[in-house]
Write a protein that holds these residues in place. Structure first.
Motif, PDB file in Angstrom:
ATOM      1  N   LYS A 198     -38.215 -34.438  19.694  1.00 28.01           N
ATOM      2  CA  LYS A 198     -39.146 -34.074  20.220  1.00 28.01           C
ATOM      3  C   LYS A 198     -39.545 -32.387  19.493  1.00 28.01           C
ATOM      4  CE  LYS A 198     -41.986 -35.120  22.799  1.00 28.01           C
ATOM      5  NZ  LYS A 198     -43.008 -35.753  22.750  1.00 28.01           N
ATOM      6  N   GLY A 199     -38.327 -32.173  18.196  1.00 31.60           N
ATOM      7  CA  GLY A 199     -38.639 -30.662  18.222  1.00 31.60           C
ATOM      8  C   GLY A 199     -37.577 -29.705  18.043  1.00 31.60           C
ATOM      9  N   LYS A 216     -35.324 -30.924  21.207  1.00 31.76           N
ATOM     10  CA  LYS A 216     -35.960 -31.334  23.142  1.00 31.76           C
ATOM     11  C   LYS A 216     -35.749 -32.475  21.722  1.00 31.76           C
ATOM     12  CE  LYS A 216     -39.336 -31.286  26.040  1.00 31.76           C
ATOM     13  NZ  LYS A 216     -40.507 -30.616  26.111  1.00 31.76           N
ATOM     14  N   PHE A 217     -35.341 -33.556  23.401  1.00 33.22           N
ATOM     15  CA  PHE A 217     -35.181 -35.013  24.043  1.00 33.22           C
ATOM     16  C   PHE A 217     -36.224 -35.574  24.786  1.00 33.22           C
ATOM     17  CE2 PHE A 217     -32.143 -34.272  20.949  1.00 33.22           C
ATOM     18  CZ  PHE A 217     -32.052 -34.474  19.788  1.00 33.22           C
ATOM     19  N   SER A 218     -36.921 -36.524  24.052  1.00 36.86           N
ATOM     20  CA  SER A 218     -37.587 -36.913  25.790  1.00 36.86           C
ATOM     21  C   SER A 218     -37.414 -38.793  25.435  1.00 36.86           C
ATOM     22  CB  SER A 218     -39.087 -36.013  26.151  1.00 36.86           C
ATOM     23  OG  SER A 218     -39.780 -37.055  26.694  1.00 36.86           O
ATOM     24  N   ASN A 234     -36.870 -35.399  30.329  1.00 35.07           N
ATOM     25  CA  ASN A 234     -36.289 -34.340  29.207  1.00 35.07           C
ATOM     26  C   ASN A 234     -34.646 -33.392  28.566  1.00 35.07           C
ATOM     27  OD1 ASN A 234     -38.841 -33.815  28.261  1.00 35.07           O
ATOM     28  ND2 ASN A 234     -39.731 -33.037  30.309  1.00 35.07           N
ATOM     29  N   ILE A 235     -34.851 -33.705  28.065  1.00 37.55           N
ATOM     30  CA  ILE A 235     -33.252 -32.533  27.539  1.00 37.55           C
ATOM     31  C   ILE A 235     -33.161 -32.082  26.139  1.00 37.55           C
ATOM     32  CG2 ILE A 235     -30.801 -33.257  26.906  1.00 37.55           C
ATOM     33  CD1 ILE A 235     -31.380 -36.504  27.539  1.00 37.55           C
ATOM     34  N   TRP A 236     -32.295 -30.922  26.274  1.00 35.90           N
ATOM     35  CA  TRP A 236     -32.436 -29.809  26.010  1.00 35.90           C
ATOM     36  C   TRP A 236     -31.124 -29.446  25.188  1.00 35.90           C
ATOM     37  CZ3 TRP A 236     -35.584 -29.506  29.643  1.00 35.90           C
ATOM     38  CH2 TRP A 236     -36.992 -29.936  29.860  1.00 35.90           C
ATOM     39  N   LEU A 247     -29.452 -28.491  28.909  1.00 40.77           N
ATOM     40  CA  LEU A 247     -30.095 -29.096  30.566  1.00 40.77           C
ATOM     41  C   LEU A 247     -30.704 -30.651  30.239  1.00 40.77           C
ATOM     42  CD1 LEU A 247     -31.923 -28.168  32.792  1.00 40.77           C
ATOM     43  CD2 LEU A 247     -33.443 -26.718  31.397  1.00 40.77           C
ATOM     44  N   ILE A 248     -30.783 -31.195  31.370  1.00 41.34           N
ATOM     45  CA  ILE A 248     -31.312 -32.008  31.901  1.00 41.34           C
ATOM     46  C   ILE A 248     -32.393 -32.450  33.015  1.00 41.34           C
ATOM     47  CG2 ILE A 248     -31.248 -35.108  31.831  1.00 41.34           C
ATOM     48  CD1 ILE A 248     -27.744 -32.642  30.524  1.00 41.34           C
TER      49      ILE A 248
END
Length: 276
Positions: A198-199, A216-218, A234-236, A247-248
């Motif tokens: 997700k950029g 970031k991933f989603s 959402n995962i950072w 963070l998840i």
């Protein structure tokens, strides 16, 4: 909260994601080989788990990831437990372990020892990566476990080894919306997984740790007892050479879960993603 299995899956940035017709798929996440530039023996990362049921976020437990040197192998473990103040609701004492080949990061042996409420599981898997086979010694306890063989795809990962494989993926040429595929063997079957990139997000606030520049991933999730069909996660992760999850956030079948970085030590690289 449902065990370290859930926690590990989300930390590896690799739960099942739907395919967007307008997205591109990348293949630089070769499951057969990972040049390890992200972590080293001695690394230890601790996460705090919060559970929301209604209007309050309740500290539910912790999970600790450790990496140790075993000659040609890394021994990686993830140990999860609920806090005593939460155990009136649900008690967890879980340990996942995997021995991975340093040259490829492919698993050789993995062990799950799960105790969640009244549920128990012991599962020891021996991987034969050359013949695309594995054996699972699985039962409620080690003493009652039954040995069963499986044929699998080439270069099969388990739920822990894929975490460390994913941390070594390079995202320099990814665009927001791109996806990468991975597969893991867990609970007697192979899970084909995709993760959507997700950029980047700068100066993301992480409770108790400060602000970080992040990737970031989603991903979508494996629908079942823990996740509903419409659950969005959402995962950072740190936007630096370590690529550790920070963070998840995700809804679950009842309530929501948040996993937050609590502490880290002996990282391979300086934490340059942390903002001043």
């Amino acid at each position: 909260m449902h065990s370290i299995a859930f926690l590990a899956i989300i930390l590896l940035m690799s739960t099942t994601a739907g395919v967007n017709d307008n997205s591109h798929s990348h293949s630089n996440s070769d499951p057969c080989f990972s040049e390890n530039n992200a972590f080293t023996a001695g690394e230890e990362i601790t996460y705090k788990i919060y559970y929301n049921w209604g209007v309050m976020w309740i500290p539910a437990g912790e999970v600790v990831f450790k990496t140790e040197d075993h000659g040609d192998l890394f021994h990686i473990s993830a140990t999860g437990r609920t806090y005593s103040t939460y155990e009136w609701f649900f008690k967890v004492r879980d340990k996942y372990e995997v021995f991975v080949d340093k040259a490829t990061l492919l698993p050789v042996t993995s062990i799950r020892n799960v105790r969640e409420g009244g549920y128990k599981l012991y599962d020891k898997i021996e991987f034969n990566q050359q013949e695309n086979k594995l054996t699972s010694l699985r039962g409620k306890t080690k003493e009652t476990a039954v040995l069963r063989p499986f044929e699998v795809d080439a270069c099969m990962h388990d739920v822990l080894s894929i975490v460390y494989h994913a941390r070594n993926i390079k995202f320099d040429n990814y665009d927001s919306g791109d996806e990468f595929p991975i597969k893991i063997f867990m609970d007697k079957e192979v899970w084909p997984l995709k993760v959507k990139y997700k950029g980047k997000e700068s100066k993301k606030k992480i409770k108790g740790s400060g602000r970080f520049n992040t990737i970031k991933f989603s991903p979508e999730v494996i629908v079942g007892d823990v996740f509903t069909k419409d659950a969005k996660m959402n995962i950072w992760v740190t936007d630096d050479a370590n690529k550790i999850p920070l963070l998840i956030e995700s809804p679950v079948s009842v309530g929501s879960i948040k996993v937050v970085l609590k502490d880290y030590k002996n990282l391979r690289h300086e934490m340059t993603s942390k903002s001043k």
